[in-house]
Motif scaffolding. Structure first.
Motif, short mmCIF file in Angstrom:
data_model
loop_
_atom_site.label_atom_id
_atom_site.label_comp_id
_atom_site.label_asym_id
_atom_site.label_seq_id
_atom_site.Cartn_x
_atom_site.Cartn_y
_atom_site.Cartn_z
N GLU A 172 -6.13 -5.98 7.65
CA GLU A 172 -6.78 -5.05 7.12
C GLU A 172 -6.38 -3.66 6.90
N ILE A 173 -5.50 -3.26 8.02
CA ILE A 173 -4.72 -2.11 7.90
C ILE A 173 -3.67 -1.76 6.87
N LYS A 174 -3.10 -2.91 6.74
CA LYS A 174 -2.15 -3.14 5.31
C LYS A 174 -2.89 -2.91 4.02
N GLU A 175 -3.90 -3.29 3.71
CA GLU A 175 -4.71 -2.91 2.51
C GLU A 175 -4.96 -1.48 2.70
N VAL A 176 -5.43 -0.81 3.72
CA VAL A 176 -5.61 0.74 3.72
C VAL A 176 -4.33 1.21 3.21
N GLY A 177 -3.22 1.08 3.92
CA GLY A 177 -1.90 1.67 3.65
C GLY A 177 -1.56 1.52 2.14
N PHE A 178 -1.80 0.39 1.44
CA PHE A 178 -1.39 0.26 0.06
C PHE A 178 -2.52 0.94 -0.81
N GLN A 179 -3.63 1.14 -0.31
CA GLN A 179 -4.56 1.87 -1.11
C GLN A 179 -4.23 3.39 -1.18
N LYS A 180 -3.71 3.83 0.10
CA LYS A 180 -3.25 5.35 0.33
C LYS A 180 -2.00 5.43 -0.74
N LEU A 181 -1.24 4.43 -0.57
CA LEU A 181 0.13 4.56 -1.41
C LEU A 181 0.09 4.66 -2.90
N ILE A 208 -2.55 -0.50 19.59
CA ILE A 208 -2.46 0.15 18.32
C ILE A 208 -1.34 -0.21 17.55
N LEU A 209 -1.77 -0.46 16.01
CA LEU A 209 -0.81 -0.99 15.10
C LEU A 209 -0.87 0.25 13.97
N MET A 210 0.48 0.32 13.49
CA MET A 210 0.51 1.38 12.22
C MET A 210 1.19 0.69 11.23
N ILE A 211 1.16 0.95 9.97
CA ILE A 211 1.40 0.33 8.91
C ILE A 211 1.94 1.27 8.08
N SER A 212 3.27 1.43 7.67
CA SER A 212 3.82 2.41 6.78
C SER A 212 4.08 1.60 5.41
N VAL A 213 3.63 2.23 4.11
CA VAL A 213 4.00 1.46 3.17
C VAL A 213 4.59 2.67 2.26
N THR A 214 6.16 2.62 1.97
CA THR A 214 6.77 3.56 0.95
C THR A 214 7.42 2.87 -0.16
N GLY A 215 7.38 3.72 -1.20
CA GLY A 215 7.90 3.20 -2.57
C GLY A 215 8.21 4.43 -3.38
#
Length: 102
Positions: free
Chosen positions: A50-59, A86-93
């Motif tokens: 769930e959190i990964k999808e939110v991170g990708f959407q923000k990216l 707590i989980l934190m996902i950071s997606v960078t590109g």
């Protein structure tokens, strides 16, 4: 929007580099340890997805703000804070503008 972990996209040419973009998401729910470990790991896996999808959407949203139509060189970093659940996902590109080579 094209998203890839590679630095190029087959069949496309990068014509402009727009900048580095990031999408960060943090879960707001805490996963308790009061139930079985199987349920805990199932919950953790579900939270990460769930959190990964939110991170990708923000990216993607941040890339769109730069008028990019693709993000290359994506890296996903997952941090867990065991004491708080707590989980934190950071997606960078790198946000880029690409055109088809055809």
């Amino acid at each position: 929007m094209i998203l890839t972990t590679t630095n190029s996209i087959e069949g496309f040419k990068i014509i402009d580099y727009k900048g580095i973009v990031t999408g960060v998401a943090v879960n707001r729910k805490q996963t308790g340890m009061s139930f079985s470990m199987t349920k805990y790991y199932d919950s953790l896996e579900s939270n990460i997805e769930e959190i990964k999808e939110v991170g990708f959407q923000k990216l993607k949203d941040n890339a769109k703000k730069l008028n990019a139509n693709a993000v290359v060189g994506i890296n996903v970093d997952i941090e867990t804070f065991a004491t708080s659940g707590i989980l934190m996902i950071s997606v960078t590109g790198t946000a880029v503008h690409v055109v088809s080579e055809k």
